[in-house]
Design a protein around this motif. Structure first.
Motif, PDB file in Angstrom:
ATOM      1  N   SER A  48      53.321  49.903  28.513  1.00 24.01           N
ATOM      2  CA  SER A  48      53.676  51.132  27.822  1.00 24.01           C
ATOM      3  C   SER A  48      53.155  51.076  26.389  1.00 24.01           C
ATOM      4  O   SER A  48      53.099  50.007  25.786  1.00 24.01           O
ATOM      5  CB  SER A  48      55.190  51.329  27.818  1.00 24.01           C
ATOM      6  OG  SER A  48      55.508  52.587  27.278  1.00 24.01           O
ATOM      7  N   MET A  96      52.781  53.058  33.443  1.00 32.61           N
ATOM      8  CA  MET A  96      53.664  52.716  32.328  1.00 32.61           C
ATOM      9  C   MET A  96      54.761  51.738  32.744  1.00 32.61           C
ATOM     10  O   MET A  96      55.393  51.126  31.872  1.00 32.61           O
ATOM     11  CB  MET A  96      54.277  53.977  31.723  1.00 32.61           C
ATOM     12  CG  MET A  96      53.299  54.797  30.911  1.00 32.61           C
ATOM     13  SD  MET A  96      54.042  56.291  30.268  1.00 32.61           S
ATOM     14  CE  MET A  96      55.230  55.604  29.123  1.00 32.61           C
ATOM     15  N   PHE A 156      58.956  60.397  33.141  1.00 34.30           N
ATOM     16  CA  PHE A 156      57.690  60.978  33.569  1.00 34.30           C
ATOM     17  C   PHE A 156      57.585  61.054  35.083  1.00 34.30           C
ATOM     18  O   PHE A 156      57.030  62.012  35.626  1.00 34.30           O
ATOM     19  CB  PHE A 156      56.507  60.200  32.981  1.00 34.30           C
ATOM     20  CG  PHE A 156      56.288  60.439  31.517  1.00 34.30           C
ATOM     21  CD1 PHE A 156      56.589  61.656  30.931  1.00 34.30           C
ATOM     22  CD2 PHE A 156      55.774  59.448  30.718  1.00 34.30           C
ATOM     23  CE1 PHE A 156      56.387  61.883  29.586  1.00 34.30           C
ATOM     24  CE2 PHE A 156      55.563  59.656  29.370  1.00 34.30           C
ATOM     25  CZ  PHE A 156      55.872  60.881  28.797  1.00 34.30           C
ATOM     26  N   ILE A 184      52.590  57.394  26.124  1.00 35.30           N
ATOM     27  CA  ILE A 184      53.711  58.326  26.020  1.00 35.30           C
ATOM     28  C   ILE A 184      53.207  59.682  25.531  1.00 35.30           C
ATOM     29  O   ILE A 184      53.578  60.732  26.077  1.00 35.30           O
ATOM     30  CB  ILE A 184      54.806  57.763  25.100  1.00 35.30           C
ATOM     31  CG1 ILE A 184      55.448  56.542  25.749  1.00 35.30           C
ATOM     32  CG2 ILE A 184      55.856  58.822  24.781  1.00 35.30           C
ATOM     33  CD1 ILE A 184      56.363  55.754  24.834  1.00 35.30           C
ATOM     34  N   ARG A 200      52.485  53.899  22.742  1.00 34.95           N
ATOM     35  CA  ARG A 200      52.675  55.235  22.174  1.00 34.95           C
ATOM     36  C   ARG A 200      51.621  56.208  22.679  1.00 34.95           C
ATOM     37  O   ARG A 200      51.903  57.382  22.888  1.00 34.95           O
ATOM     38  CB  ARG A 200      52.626  55.175  20.647  1.00 34.95           C
ATOM     39  CG  ARG A 200      53.826  54.524  20.045  1.00 34.95           C
ATOM     40  CD  ARG A 200      53.739  54.542  18.553  1.00 34.95           C
ATOM     41  NE  ARG A 200      54.885  53.853  17.991  1.00 34.95           N
ATOM     42  CZ  ARG A 200      55.038  53.620  16.723  1.00 34.95           C
ATOM     43  NH1 ARG A 200      54.122  53.997  15.861  1.00 34.95           N
ATOM     44  NH2 ARG A 200      56.112  53.001  16.292  1.00 34.95           N
ATOM     45  N   GLY A 229      51.415  61.354  28.303  1.00 38.41           N
ATOM     46  CA  GLY A 229      52.367  61.880  29.287  1.00 38.41           C
ATOM     47  C   GLY A 229      52.954  63.211  28.867  1.00 38.41           C
ATOM     48  O   GLY A 229      53.052  64.142  29.673  1.00 38.41           O
ATOM     49  N   TRP A 230      53.316  63.319  27.600  1.00 42.17           N
ATOM     50  CA  TRP A 230      53.868  64.593  27.131  1.00 42.17           C
ATOM     51  C   TRP A 230      52.821  65.690  27.117  1.00 42.17           C
ATOM     52  O   TRP A 230      53.125  66.861  27.377  1.00 42.17           O
ATOM     53  CB  TRP A 230      54.525  64.430  25.766  1.00 42.17           C
ATOM     54  CG  TRP A 230      55.840  63.736  25.885  1.00 42.17           C
ATOM     55  CD1 TRP A 230      56.182  62.511  25.390  1.00 42.17           C
ATOM     56  CD2 TRP A 230      56.993  64.210  26.591  1.00 42.17           C
ATOM     57  NE1 TRP A 230      57.471  62.193  25.749  1.00 42.17           N
ATOM     58  CE2 TRP A 230      57.993  63.220  26.483  1.00 42.17           C
ATOM     59  CE3 TRP A 230      57.295  65.363  27.309  1.00 42.17           C
ATOM     60  CZ2 TRP A 230      59.244  63.355  27.057  1.00 42.17           C
ATOM     61  CZ3 TRP A 230      58.536  65.488  27.896  1.00 42.17           C
ATOM     62  CH2 TRP A 230      59.508  64.502  27.763  1.00 42.17           C
ATOM     63  N   MET A 248      61.070  55.565  29.641  1.00 35.27           N
ATOM     64  CA  MET A 248      60.144  56.693  29.609  1.00 35.27           C
ATOM     65  C   MET A 248      59.376  56.851  30.925  1.00 35.27           C
ATOM     66  O   MET A 248      59.153  57.969  31.341  1.00 35.27           O
ATOM     67  CB  MET A 248      59.205  56.527  28.419  1.00 35.27           C
ATOM     68  CG  MET A 248      58.386  57.762  28.121  1.00 35.27           C
ATOM     69  SD  MET A 248      59.268  59.285  27.729  1.00 35.27           S
ATOM     70  CE  MET A 248      60.146  58.853  26.275  1.00 35.27           C
TER      71      MET A 248
END
Length: 87
Positions: free
Chosen positions: A73, A69, A5, A78, A75, A81-82, A1
């Motif tokens: 890392s 990350m 990113f 993540i 959740r 990041g989204w 991931m």
């Protein structure tokens, strides 16, 4: 991931540079060719400047997040990041 990113951050930063170059060298003439008033052109140039700055800020934040990350890392990272990609 983190690699995803980092790639997205680099692409979004490149897009910000391209938009900034267009803003600096072509947007004003494009807007005046549409017959807009000088006041409206100035307002749209200011809006574009702010949008480009936000774009670059989000891209750099995404790159920093990708570096972070690489070592750690979760959740939550993540998800964040989204959110940066979408926002």
């Amino acid at each position: 991931m983190p690699r995803s990113f980092a790639t997205l951050g680099a692409l979004l930063a490149g897009l910000a540079v391209l938009l900034g170059a267009y803003h600096a060298h072509g947007l004003a003439s494009h807007l005046s060719a549409q017959g807009l008033s000088d006041e409206l052109i100035q307002k749209r140039l200011e809006n574009a400047d702010i949008a480009i700055r936000y774009q670059m800020t989000h891209a750099l934040a995404l790159l920093i997040l990708a570096l972070w990350m690489a070592n750690r890392s979760s959740r939550l990272l993540i998800f964040g990041g989204w959110l940066l990609v979408l926002g």
